[in-house]
Design a protein around this motif. Structure first.
Motif, PDB file in Angstrom:
ATOM      1  N   GLU A 124       0.851  -1.199   0.000  1.00 32.18           N
ATOM      2  CA  GLU A 124       0.000   0.000   0.000  1.00 32.18           C
ATOM      3  C   GLU A 124       0.883   1.245   0.000  1.00 32.18           C
ATOM      4  OE1 GLU A 124      -3.312   0.441   0.024  1.00 32.18           O
ATOM      5  OE2 GLU A 124      -3.976  -1.624   0.327  1.00 32.18           O
ATOM      6  N   GLY A 125       0.556   2.203  -0.843  1.00 29.62           N
ATOM      7  CA  GLY A 125       1.297   3.460  -0.846  1.00 29.62           C
ATOM      8  C   GLY A 125       2.575   3.436  -1.656  1.00 29.62           C
ATOM      9  N   ALA A 126       2.680   2.527  -2.646  1.00 29.15           N
ATOM     10  CA  ALA A 126       3.806   2.605  -3.581  1.00 29.15           C
ATOM     11  C   ALA A 126       3.644   3.889  -4.388  1.00 29.15           C
ATOM     12  CB  ALA A 126       3.810   1.380  -4.495  1.00 29.15           C
ATOM     13  N   THR A 127       4.725   4.364  -5.001  1.00 29.42           N
ATOM     14  CA  THR A 127       4.686   5.633  -5.732  1.00 29.42           C
ATOM     15  C   THR A 127       5.299   5.461  -7.117  1.00 29.42           C
ATOM     16  OG1 THR A 127       4.946   6.873  -3.670  1.00 29.42           O
ATOM     17  CG2 THR A 127       5.455   8.057  -5.706  1.00 29.42           C
ATOM     18  N   LEU A 128       4.636   6.040  -8.112  1.00 31.43           N
ATOM     19  CA  LEU A 128       5.222   6.175  -9.441  1.00 31.43           C
ATOM     20  C   LEU A 128       5.436   7.670  -9.668  1.00 31.43           C
ATOM     21  CD1 LEU A 128       6.207   4.801 -12.002  1.00 31.43           C
ATOM     22  CD2 LEU A 128       3.911   5.065 -12.942  1.00 31.43           C
ATOM     23  N   ARG A 129       6.699   8.063  -9.778  1.00 30.71           N
ATOM     24  CA  ARG A 129       7.049   9.478  -9.976  1.00 30.71           C
ATOM     25  C   ARG A 129       7.207   9.755 -11.464  1.00 30.71           C
ATOM     26  NH1 ARG A 129      11.170  11.370  -6.089  1.00 30.71           N
ATOM     27  NH2 ARG A 129       9.258  11.738  -4.940  1.00 30.71           N
ATOM     28  N   TYR A 130       6.478  10.762 -11.930  1.00 30.17           N
ATOM     29  CA  TYR A 130       6.582  11.242 -13.303  1.00 30.17           C
ATOM     30  C   TYR A 130       7.433  12.503 -13.275  1.00 30.17           C
ATOM     31  CZ  TYR A 130       2.681   8.227 -14.650  1.00 30.17           C
ATOM     32  OH  TYR A 130       1.876   7.145 -14.904  1.00 30.17           O
ATOM     33  N   ALA A 131       8.657  12.425 -13.778  1.00 28.02           N
ATOM     34  CA  ALA A 131       9.509  13.600 -13.945  1.00 28.02           C
ATOM     35  C   ALA A 131       9.384  14.009 -15.406  1.00 28.02           C
ATOM     36  CB  ALA A 131      10.950  13.278 -13.592  1.00 28.02           C
ATOM     37  N   CYS A 132       9.084  15.274 -15.653  1.00 27.43           N
ATOM     38  CA  CYS A 132       8.833  15.760 -17.002  1.00 27.43           C
ATOM     39  C   CYS A 132       9.933  16.732 -17.408  1.00 27.43           C
ATOM     40  CB  CYS A 132       7.475  16.454 -17.052  1.00 27.43           C
ATOM     41  SG  CYS A 132       6.121  15.413 -16.439  1.00 27.43           S
ATOM     42  N   TYR A 133      10.362  16.619 -18.672  1.00 23.35           N
ATOM     43  CA  TYR A 133      11.492  17.422 -19.150  1.00 23.35           C
ATOM     44  C   TYR A 133      11.182  18.031 -20.513  1.00 23.35           C
ATOM     45  CZ  TYR A 133      13.973  15.006 -15.470  1.00 23.35           C
ATOM     46  OH  TYR A 133      14.353  14.515 -14.243  1.00 23.35           O
ATOM     47  N   ASP A 134      11.634  19.269 -20.680  1.00 25.14           N
ATOM     48  CA  ASP A 134      11.508  20.017 -21.923  1.00 25.14           C
ATOM     49  C   ASP A 134      12.273  19.308 -23.044  1.00 25.14           C
ATOM     50  OD1 ASP A 134      10.892  22.703 -23.266  1.00 25.14           O
ATOM     51  OD2 ASP A 134      13.069  22.532 -23.520  1.00 25.14           O
ATOM     52  N   PHE A 135      11.732  19.345 -24.268  1.00 23.58           N
ATOM     53  CA  PHE A 135      12.384  18.698 -25.413  1.00 23.58           C
ATOM     54  C   PHE A 135      13.755  19.286 -25.735  1.00 23.58           C
ATOM     55  CE2 PHE A 135       7.987  17.700 -27.196  1.00 23.58           C
ATOM     56  CZ  PHE A 135       8.041  16.381 -26.809  1.00 23.58           C
ATOM     57  N   GLU A 136      13.855  20.605 -25.754  1.00 27.09           N
ATOM     58  CA  GLU A 136      15.047  21.258 -26.277  1.00 27.09           C
ATOM     59  C   GLU A 136      16.257  21.181 -25.360  1.00 27.09           C
ATOM     60  OE1 GLU A 136      14.333  25.093 -27.973  1.00 27.09           O
ATOM     61  OE2 GLU A 136      12.390  24.440 -28.750  1.00 27.09           O
ATOM     62  N   ASP A 137      16.100  21.608 -24.114  1.00 22.17           N
ATOM     63  CA  ASP A 137      17.269  21.682 -23.234  1.00 22.17           C
ATOM     64  C   ASP A 137      17.167  20.759 -22.023  1.00 22.17           C
ATOM     65  OD1 ASP A 137      15.312  23.074 -21.911  1.00 22.17           O
ATOM     66  OD2 ASP A 137      16.267  25.026 -22.159  1.00 22.17           O
ATOM     67  N   LEU A 138      16.135  19.921 -22.015  1.00 20.39           N
ATOM     68  CA  LEU A 138      15.897  18.950 -20.933  1.00 20.39           C
ATOM     69  C   LEU A 138      15.750  19.599 -19.565  1.00 20.39           C
ATOM     70  CD1 LEU A 138      18.226  16.020 -22.046  1.00 20.39           C
ATOM     71  CD2 LEU A 138      15.776  16.293 -22.440  1.00 20.39           C
ATOM     72  N   ASP A 139      15.271  20.861 -19.535  1.00 19.90           N
ATOM     73  CA  ASP A 139      14.966  21.510 -18.261  1.00 19.90           C
ATOM     74  C   ASP A 139      13.797  20.778 -17.607  1.00 19.90           C
ATOM     75  OD1 ASP A 139      16.896  23.475 -18.362  1.00 19.90           O
ATOM     76  OD2 ASP A 139      15.566  24.985 -19.236  1.00 19.90           O
ATOM     77  N   PRO A 140      13.838  20.614 -16.279  1.00 18.76           N
ATOM     78  CA  PRO A 140      12.720  19.959 -15.589  1.00 18.76           C
ATOM     79  C   PRO A 140      11.457  20.814 -15.665  1.00 18.76           C
ATOM     80  CG  PRO A 140      14.599  20.290 -14.101  1.00 18.76           C
ATOM     81  CD  PRO A 140      14.928  20.948 -15.389  1.00 18.76           C
ATOM     82  N   LEU A 141      10.329  20.149 -15.852  1.00 18.06           N
ATOM     83  CA  LEU A 141       9.014  20.778 -15.849  1.00 18.06           C
ATOM     84  C   LEU A 141       8.248  20.244 -14.650  1.00 18.06           C
ATOM     85  CD1 LEU A 141       8.262  20.232 -19.649  1.00 18.06           C
ATOM     86  CD2 LEU A 141       9.115  22.323 -18.571  1.00 18.06           C
ATOM     87  N   ASN A 142       6.978  20.598 -14.536  1.00 14.56           N
ATOM     88  CA  ASN A 142       6.160  20.030 -13.473  1.00 14.56           C
ATOM     89  C   ASN A 142       6.102  18.520 -13.623  1.00 14.56           C
ATOM     90  OD1 ASN A 142       5.582  22.534 -12.454  1.00 14.56           O
ATOM     91  ND2 ASN A 142       3.607  22.708 -13.471  1.00 14.56           N
ATOM     92  N   GLY A 143       5.945  17.825 -12.532  1.00 11.78           N
ATOM     93  CA  GLY A 143       5.812  16.377 -12.538  1.00 11.78           C
ATOM     94  C   GLY A 143       4.735  15.978 -11.556  1.00 11.78           C
ATOM     95  N   ALA A 144       4.679  14.707 -11.243  1.00 10.55           N
ATOM     96  CA  ALA A 144       3.663  14.234 -10.303  1.00 10.55           C
ATOM     97  C   ALA A 144       4.119  12.937  -9.658  1.00 10.55           C
ATOM     98  CB  ALA A 144       2.344  13.998 -11.029  1.00 10.55           C
ATOM     99  N   ASP A 145       3.667  12.722  -8.428  1.00 14.80           N
ATOM    100  CA  ASP A 145       3.840  11.460  -7.726  1.00 14.80           C
ATOM    101  C   ASP A 145       2.463  10.821  -7.612  1.00 14.80           C
ATOM    102  OD1 ASP A 145       6.511  11.966  -7.405  1.00 14.80           O
ATOM    103  OD2 ASP A 145       6.429  12.220  -5.232  1.00 14.80           O
ATOM    104  N   ILE A 146       2.319   9.620  -8.160  1.00 18.18           N
ATOM    105  CA  ILE A 146       1.052   8.896  -8.107  1.00 18.18           C
ATOM    106  C   ILE A 146       1.196   7.769  -7.081  1.00 18.18           C
ATOM    107  CG2 ILE A 146      -0.627   7.529  -9.421  1.00 18.18           C
ATOM    108  CD1 ILE A 146      -0.359  10.460 -10.375  1.00 18.18           C
ATOM    109  N   LYS A 147       0.368   7.810  -6.039  1.00 17.22           N
ATOM    110  CA  LYS A 147       0.353   6.750  -5.021  1.00 17.22           C
ATOM    111  C   LYS A 147      -0.626   5.665  -5.478  1.00 17.22           C
ATOM    112  CE  LYS A 147       2.775   8.761  -1.649  1.00 17.22           C
ATOM    113  NZ  LYS A 147       4.017   8.268  -1.187  1.00 17.22           N
TER     114      LYS A 147
END
Length: 154
Positions: A124-147
């Motif tokens: 119970e309570g495992a997490t899948l983290r979505y890290a999102c990155y820009d196409f051009e320079d791979l700068d981090p964007l908003n992401g999400a943690d799904i429990k």
């Protein structure tokens, strides 16, 4: 201006509630059908209504096989996104069990390798983290943690 933001937020919440309701109905209908796949994931796609938003696939439960690292579960980056995803899965104690490479929009992983095999049981309570990155320079964007509930079957 504040009223406009409140209306937009209310509309987004209604849309997410409708999507979640549709997912719940689909889940209950799916329970009536026998599923013989070795592993499964129940998915609800959470999407904001704003242009340029990032669609994050979420789910309540993932079922995988115990005692093996190779798992047949589909994870993906929705085609509408304009960013890369990097997915990381954690057990409830925070230990990392999976880390993906970059997934482009529309790209799917139909199987993946855990860092180590897991014992049968419910996590119970495992997490899948979505890290999102820009196409051009791979700068981090908003992401999400799904429990979610990780069910590991013998």
């Amino acid at each position: 201006m504040k009223k406009k933001h409140i209306l937009i937020a209310a509309a987004a919440l209604c849309a997410v509630a409708a999507i979640a309701g549709a997912g719940a109905i689909g889940f209950h209908l799916g329970q009536q059908t026998a599923i013989t796949a070795p592993a499964s994931v129940e998915t609800v796609l959470a999407q904001a209504q704003d242009v340029g938003s990032i669609a994050i696939p979420g789910f309540d439960r993932m079922t995988i096989k115990a005692g093996q690292t190779a798992q047949e579960v589909t994870l993906y980056n929705p085609e509408k996104n304009e960013c890369y995803f990097v997915l990381t899965m954690y057990l409830p104690d925070g230990s990392e069990i999976y880390h993906s490479s970059k997934l482009a929009p529309g790209e799917k992983l139909e199987s993946f390798e855990l860092e180590r095999p897991l014992a049968a049981g419910t996590y119970e309570g495992a997490t899948l983290r979505y890290a999102c990155y820009d196409f051009e320079d791979l700068d981090p964007l908003n992401g999400a943690d799904i429990k979610f509930k990780l069910e590991v079957e013998p």
